[in-house]
Design a protein around this motif. Structure first.
Motif, mmCIF file in Angstrom:
data_model
loop_
_atom_site.group_PDB
_atom_site.id
_atom_site.type_symbol
_atom_site.label_atom_id
_atom_site.label_comp_id
_atom_site.label_asym_id
_atom_site.label_seq_id
_atom_site.Cartn_x
_atom_site.Cartn_y
_atom_site.Cartn_z
ATOM 1 N N ARG A 263 0.831 -1.199 0.000
ATOM 2 C CA ARG A 263 0.000 0.000 0.000
ATOM 3 C C ARG A 263 0.866 1.250 0.000
ATOM 4 O O ARG A 263 1.822 1.359 0.760
ATOM 5 N N LEU A 267 0.038 3.300 5.325
ATOM 6 C CA LEU A 267 0.587 2.061 5.878
ATOM 7 C C LEU A 267 1.054 2.259 7.312
ATOM 8 O O LEU A 267 1.643 3.273 7.653
ATOM 9 N N ILE A 268 0.758 1.298 8.180
ATOM 10 C CA ILE A 268 1.272 1.329 9.542
ATOM 11 C C ILE A 268 2.795 1.264 9.455
ATOM 12 O O ILE A 268 3.360 0.321 8.919
ATOM 13 N N LYS A 377 -4.308 -4.112 14.496
ATOM 14 C CA LYS A 377 -4.833 -3.245 13.442
ATOM 15 C C LYS A 377 -4.303 -3.593 12.056
ATOM 16 O O LYS A 377 -4.721 -2.993 11.062
ATOM 17 N N GLU A 382 -4.818 -2.529 5.048
ATOM 18 C CA GLU A 382 -3.695 -1.650 5.367
ATOM 19 C C GLU A 382 -2.442 -1.993 4.577
ATOM 20 O O GLU A 382 -1.509 -1.192 4.508
#
Length: 584
Positions: A263, A267-268, A377, A382
């Motif tokens: 992504r 993005l985390i 999460k 994500e």
């Protein structure tokens, strides 16, 4: 301008063409001063030769020529057996010892699913091969020549430089099989290819391969194939041999660990996310939902069954369930429902049980209120771009979240088992059958990274139906990603206790599930290279002799075999040994 051929046409006319160049043809014309090694598998060609003035080790998967059945039989249709993958392991060691680069040519519909291969632990051989490619200290190059069939191809593809022919395909499952499983129609190749996204263009998009080699118009023009491949291989060989080995290895690791994170926005970013929820915030485990057959007198057959129970002096004041016999599983005994639930939804006599959710595993294994989840999460949304996710798949994910109460098929966190602190990664079979996708791979790797930072032991409990077809080859690459993470864990001197629970099939058992420092199997668990649905579509029945955990244990694939009820004590014993050894 000439229109691009349809996926079905490319797959049928180009990828699977009986006239397409084979590994043996390519090797013969690509290298000089060739010394062939005696192959232990007819589907493998291996040896050493010189290209661009550099001596290398080569390995090629050999598919049959033309449509002659005898040719297909001779090379087992290009499907390697365990002995072939174990020879590849030996060759990697030889290349490492002699500082020789390795070049692999991939062309296979998949690994051999036969009975003898199952008896010889095919999944373990594939997993070990991937693990060695992750860590081998010599430059490696791979070329997907035609078919890149699932884990049978991936076993030779985790390399420093990855090439792919323009009309080759690299898929998590054969399009025909995908059609039968997803669309209930094996002829829907266009729909299957659109779902699987196995083309060279897709592989380039996802960063799974580095370079696409343009092909001649006709698959029978072998001289032209050799010419363009020689240029690409020589170029790649020059690049990897000019790079210092430590830097090459570090780059290899980073690339594999990044597979499945695509992504572009949102993005985390942190390697280890904040702890999201503590154990008392989690939904309570569903204790009373045993899906086994509860005996109630609702029809004539049940009345007869109740009469039988009375004749066996079974207390009918409590509900009972039948531990049904099917294949190797089940003892045929009637069990009080409360005893079944107290034994964590498994038979107290033979160990047969149903797959548990991650919440139920937490309740079974961890000290009370000691589990703290992290990285909850991380989801497919994500990690992958929206355009790479079909509307159907998004609906599936949403329904799975509602059904399971979890966001993915893996739950990770810190816990205590008999007061011994550890990091634990638990399959959640209630989420799409515990299937492997990009989010599962990312959560698994982050859990391992947390172990390395905090110097904690790692426990992996795998109960999975295999790779998630709706993510295509991205899901297949999670095999390499999770194995790479465990490679780094072992290099850090930390143990992985790998629990293989019921059921464990497909890509899951051919990857991280079998790479533990100690591999622990659940009694009476299904363990198979092909899952029941895939085997049914392929027309091959699962043999009860070789798909049970007892057989795997006797073959040496499992170090310990235990019942579900005794698993917690066994894990605690290994954790205690780890902490006592570290203190010394």
């Amino acid at each position: 301008m000439k229109s691009r051929p349809a996926p079905r046409e490319i797959f049928s006319r180009m990828t699977k063409s009986p006239d397409r160049i084979r590994s043996s043809d390519l090797i013969k014309h690509l290298f000089t001063k060739i010394t062939y090694f005696r192959a232990k598998d007819d589907a493998l060609i291996c040896g050493r030769g010189i290209i661009n003035k550099k001596e290398v080790i080569f390995m090629g998967q050999e598919k049959p020529r033309g449509s002659d059945p005898s040719s297909a039989h001779k090379v087992n249709s290009g499907m390697m057996k365990p002995e072939g993958y174990r020879q590849a392991l030996e060759l990697l060691g030889y290349a490492e010892d002699n500082m020789l680069p390795v070049i692999t040519f991939i062309d296979t519909p998949g690994a051999d699913p036969g009975l003898e291969s199952a008896k010889n632990l095919l999944s373990w051989a594939i997993s070990d091969c991937i693990s060695k490619f992750c860590s081998v200290r010599t430059p490696t190059i791979s070329l997907i020549l035609g078919e890149g069939g699932s884990s049978g191809a991936l076993a030779l593809q985790v390399t420093d430089r990855r090439l792919m022919m323009e009309h080759a395909m690299f898929y998590v499952i054969a399009p025909e099989t995908c059609g039968s499983l997803i669309f209930r129609d094996s002829s829907r190749l266009d729909d299957s290819i659109e779902l699987l996204r196995p083309t060279s263009r897709d592989m380039s998009h996802f960063g799974i391969i580095d370079e696409v080699i343009k092909e001649p118009e006709e698959p029978s023009h072998h001289e032209k194939y050799v010419r363009v491949i020689r240029m690409a291989v020589a170029r790649a060989l020059g690049e990897v041999t000019r790079t210092e080995m430590d830097k090459l290895l570090e780059k290899r690791r980073k690339r594999v660990l990044s597979l499945g994170v695509y992504r572009k926005h949102g993005l985390i970013s942190s390697v280890v996310d904040f702890f999201q929820r503590s154990s008392h915030d989690r939904a309570p485990a569903m204790k009373g939902k045993a899906r086994a057959k509860v005996i109630e007198a609702t029809n004539v057959s049940d009345v007869i069954e109740l009469a039988y129970l009375e004749s066996r002096n079974i207390d009918l004041s409590k509900p009972h369930i039948l531990c049904e016999k099917n294949d190797f599983r089940g003892c045929g005994k009637y069990i009080p429902l409360d005893a079944y639930l107290e034994n964590h939804k498994s038979c107290p006599f033979c160990g047969k049980g149903e797959a548990l959710s991650s919440d139920e595993w937490i309740e079974l294994l961890c000290d009370h209120n000691s589990f703290t989840e992290f990285n909850s999460k991380i989801t497919v949304r994500e990690l992958l771009n929206r355009e790479d996710l079909s509307d159907e798949y998004l609906r599936m994910l949403e329904n799975a979240e509602i059904k399971s109460g979890c966001s993915e098929a893996l739950t990770t966190g810190v816990a205590k088992i008999n007061r011994h602190r550890c990091v634990i990664a638990l399959s959640n079979f209630s989420f799409l059958g515990g299937s492997m996708g990009s989010a599962l791979g990312e959560k698994f790797c982050r859990a391992v990274q947390f172990c390395i930072v905090k110097k904690l032991p790692f426990i992996s409990l795998c109960s999975s139906g295999g790779a998630r077809m709706h993510e295509g080859t991205v899901s297949l690459m999670q095999m390499a990603k999770t194995i790479m993470a465990l490679t780094l864990l072992k290099e850090a001197g930390l143990p992985c206790l790998s629990v293989i629970a019921h059921p464990c099939t497909g890509s899951a058992i051919a990857s991280f599930a079998t790479q533990g420092t100690i591999n622990i199997g659940e009694e009476n668990a299904l363990m198979a290279f092909e899952g029941p649905r895939v085997a049914q579509v392929a027309g091959t029945a699962l043999d009860p002799e070789v798909t049970g955990s007892r057989f795997i244990f006797e073959q040496g694939g499992i170090d310990e075999l235990t019942s579900r009820k005794k698993l917690r004590k066994l894990l605690a014993r290994y954790l205690k040994f780890f902490y006592e050894t570290r203190e010394k």
